[in-house]
Design an enzyme around this catalytic site. Structure first.
Site, PDB file in Angstrom:
ATOM      1  N   PHE A 130     -42.244 -16.838  22.160  1.00 21.84           N
ATOM      2  CA  PHE A 130     -41.681 -15.682  21.462  1.00 21.84           C
ATOM      3  C   PHE A 130     -40.685 -14.960  22.375  1.00 21.84           C
ATOM      4  O   PHE A 130     -40.904 -14.873  23.576  1.00 21.84           O
ATOM      5  CB  PHE A 130     -42.805 -14.732  21.036  1.00 21.84           C
ATOM      6  CG  PHE A 130     -42.359 -13.675  20.084  1.00 21.84           C
ATOM      7  CD1 PHE A 130     -42.158 -13.978  18.744  1.00 21.84           C
ATOM      8  CD2 PHE A 130     -42.113 -12.384  20.511  1.00 21.84           C
ATOM      9  CE1 PHE A 130     -41.733 -13.005  17.850  1.00 21.84           C
ATOM     10  CE2 PHE A 130     -41.695 -11.407  19.633  1.00 21.84           C
ATOM     11  CZ  PHE A 130     -41.494 -11.718  18.293  1.00 21.84           C
ATOM     12  N   ASP A 207     -50.521 -15.201  25.650  1.00 22.55           N
ATOM     13  CA  ASP A 207     -50.146 -14.359  24.520  1.00 22.55           C
ATOM     14  C   ASP A 207     -51.016 -14.775  23.333  1.00 22.55           C
ATOM     15  O   ASP A 207     -50.940 -15.915  22.865  1.00 22.55           O
ATOM     16  CB  ASP A 207     -48.659 -14.559  24.211  1.00 22.55           C
ATOM     17  CG  ASP A 207     -48.164 -13.671  23.083  1.00 22.55           C
ATOM     18  OD1 ASP A 207     -48.971 -13.289  22.217  1.00 22.55           O
ATOM     19  OD2 ASP A 207     -46.950 -13.386  23.041  1.00 22.55           O
ATOM     20  N   TYR A 232     -51.666  -5.935  14.770  1.00 20.81           N
ATOM     21  CA  TYR A 232     -51.145  -5.665  13.428  1.00 20.81           C
ATOM     22  C   TYR A 232     -50.991  -6.916  12.571  1.00 20.81           C
ATOM     23  O   TYR A 232     -50.543  -6.831  11.436  1.00 20.81           O
ATOM     24  CB  TYR A 232     -49.802  -4.925  13.503  1.00 20.81           C
ATOM     25  CG  TYR A 232     -48.755  -5.509  14.407  1.00 20.81           C
ATOM     26  CD1 TYR A 232     -48.019  -6.620  14.043  1.00 20.81           C
ATOM     27  CD2 TYR A 232     -48.499  -4.927  15.644  1.00 20.81           C
ATOM     28  CE1 TYR A 232     -47.061  -7.158  14.877  1.00 20.81           C
ATOM     29  CE2 TYR A 232     -47.537  -5.447  16.495  1.00 20.81           C
ATOM     30  CZ  TYR A 232     -46.824  -6.562  16.101  1.00 20.81           C
ATOM     31  OH  TYR A 232     -45.875  -7.098  16.939  1.00 20.81           O
ATOM     32  N   LYS A 233     -51.368  -8.075  13.098  1.00 19.17           N
ATOM     33  CA  LYS A 233     -51.304  -9.307  12.298  1.00 19.17           C
ATOM     34  C   LYS A 233     -52.657  -9.527  11.633  1.00 19.17           C
ATOM     35  O   LYS A 233     -53.003  -8.850  10.670  1.00 19.17           O
ATOM     36  CB  LYS A 233     -50.872 -10.477  13.179  1.00 19.17           C
ATOM     37  CG  LYS A 233     -49.490 -10.299  13.825  1.00 19.17           C
ATOM     38  CD  LYS A 233     -49.128 -11.503  14.661  1.00 19.17           C
ATOM     39  CE  LYS A 233     -47.867 -11.277  15.495  1.00 19.17           C
ATOM     40  NZ  LYS A 233     -46.666 -11.068  14.679  1.00 19.17           N
ATOM     41  N   ARG A 381     -42.314 -19.554   7.313  1.00 17.04           N
ATOM     42  CA  ARG A 381     -43.684 -19.568   7.815  1.00 17.04           C
ATOM     43  C   ARG A 381     -44.626 -19.126   6.693  1.00 17.04           C
ATOM     44  O   ARG A 381     -44.445 -18.058   6.107  1.00 17.04           O
ATOM     45  CB  ARG A 381     -43.841 -18.640   9.017  1.00 17.04           C
ATOM     46  CG  ARG A 381     -43.088 -19.079  10.243  1.00 17.04           C
ATOM     47  CD  ARG A 381     -43.528 -18.327  11.487  1.00 17.04           C
ATOM     48  NE  ARG A 381     -43.547 -16.886  11.297  1.00 17.04           N
ATOM     49  CZ  ARG A 381     -43.921 -16.014  12.236  1.00 17.04           C
ATOM     50  NH1 ARG A 381     -44.316 -16.442  13.411  1.00 17.04           N
ATOM     51  NH2 ARG A 381     -43.889 -14.720  12.009  1.00 17.04           N
TER      52      ARG A 381
END
Length: 410
Positions: A130, A207, A232-233, A381
């Site tokens: 990322f 990560d 927050y995912k 995705r």
């Protein structure tokens, strides 16, 4: 008779032991949402979250006012961190803290790690991680005069222990990778890569943004040194919810993070001269914790503990199996390819589909109430969150995509 995806989805929903959790989420007004397939970017809110936030504002913030700090808030970064560690990370108490953003925590841990390996001048990372991870390490390398060793990774796959073994050595201070690759969904062999890095004397930083709350994690068992992740995912903490950091017990007296704020001081309220870090994981704190932003985690960790991460993973694999089946049966004739791992052992919680020109389908998908995620170049995705997503919802969303592809072909 061949059973089609819609019938398979209905059967899976009927047998789903986690189906009852879907009613715990806030439902948008009728007609606004048909299929939410972006739980790997932003999780949906719980009804309990709305109640908790309102109650906190009225009773704790509004009622207790500044007394709340002494009564409980000051300890939230640690107590919530311990709960998160137990429920989702495989981490024993005293090693996880909540606060700051993922970017800030990555910087803190990376800087502390390379400084703890003086004389070693190389940091290993991969080219398809990322952007934040890559950008932070570029900055740390510039600050400390280090060299970045880039491992070329296939955007449709991810990092392997064999690749790491080919580059680490006596000069390696730190390696940084993602547990689940943000683009492809590749699930890395954390324990295997850790063994390779540790044999070379390097520290490991992981990560966990695309795995926490979706994939079982065993930080203590795997021998992880440092880790960060967002909430927050799959943890449904809300837009910009605070991130978490993990620092293994044995390293807490050795590593010293670079952002020396008052909350990480040995005695924060003495307000004295000079910085003395607090003992243990509290030393990773810097400024005042974002208490209001932590409130949703109470509800979400309750739900995840109730469901169990193993059950979440089992449903996640079934959901992504369905996505793969639909991609092969319905979407492949329109030039759609699976750009990620198919085998369950190497697949995280999302599937990336690729087709030239996919970006032009985003607006009509959204207009139809179907919300996937887009990643350049030409990748959709599909990230169904197991606790909030039904199998039928996945099928409905991909039906709309198939219909749009058919319309574009005419």
């Amino acid at each position: 008779m061949t059973v089609g995806p819609l019938d398979r989805a209905a059967a899976l929903d009927a047998a789903d032991p986690l189906a009852g959790h879907r009613s715990r989420f806030i439902t948008p007004p009728a007609g606004e949402l048909l299929s939410y397939l972006d739980g790997n970017s932003l999780g949906r809110p719980l009804e309990a979250t709305a109640e908790l936030v309102g109650e906190f504002i009225r009773k704790q913030w509004g009622g207790r006012l500044i007394r709340g700090w002494d009564e409980s808030w000051l300890d939230w970064p640690l107590t919530l961190g311990d709960r998160l560690g137990a429920v989702a990370l495989g981490a024993s108490a005293g090693q996880t803290v909540i606060g700051d953003s993922t970017t800030v925590l990555l910087y803190k841990l990376a800087r502390a790690a390379v400084d703890a390996r003086p004389g070693r001048r190389t940091v290993v990372l991969d080219t398809d991680n990322f952007p934040t991870d890559r950008y932070v390490l570029e900055g740390v390398a510039a600050e400390r005069g280090l060299r970045l060793e880039w491992i070329e990774t296939d955007p449709a796959a991810g990092i392997t222990a064999e690749q790491v073994a080919g580059v680490v050595g006596d000069d390696t201070a730190l390696v940084l990778f993602s547990h689940v690759a943000y683009r492809s969904g590749w699930l890395a062999d954390v324990a295997g890569i850790n063994r390779v890095a540790h044999a070379a004397g390097a520290l490991t930083l992981w990560d966990l943004c695309h795995s926490a709350g979706s994939v079982p994690i065993a930080l203590d068992e795997w021998g992880v040194d440092l880790a960060v992740g967002c909430t927050y995912k799959y943890l449904n903490g809300g837009p910009g919810a605070p991130a978490f950091a993990y620092l293994r017990h044995e390293l807490q007296g050795e590593l010293r993070q670079p952002i020396q704020g008052w909350m990480g001081h040995r005695a924060a309220f003495e307000m004295g001269p000079g910085y003395e870090p607090a003992a243990g994981i509290r030393a990773l704190l810097s400024g005042t914790p974002p208490i209001l932003a932590m409130v949703p985690l109470h509800a979400n960790l309750d739900m995840l503990a109730d469901a169990g991460i193993e059950a979440v993973r089992a449903k996640s694999l079934l959901l992504t199996d369905l996505v793969l089946d639909i991609a092969d049966e319905w979407l492949a004739p329109y030039g759609v390819e699976v750009a990620g791992p198919r085998e369950a052992a190497r697949r995280g919680g999302h599937v990336t589909l690729r087709r030239d020109g996919f970006q032009e389908f985003l607006e009509p998908l959204w207009d139809s109430g179907v919300i996937p995620d887009y990643r350049r170049p030409d990748g959709l995705r599909i990230g169904p969150a197991p606790l909030s997503t039904s199998f039928t919802e996945v099928c409905q969303g991909l039906t709309v995509l198939r219909d749009l592809l058919e319309k574009a072909r005419r």
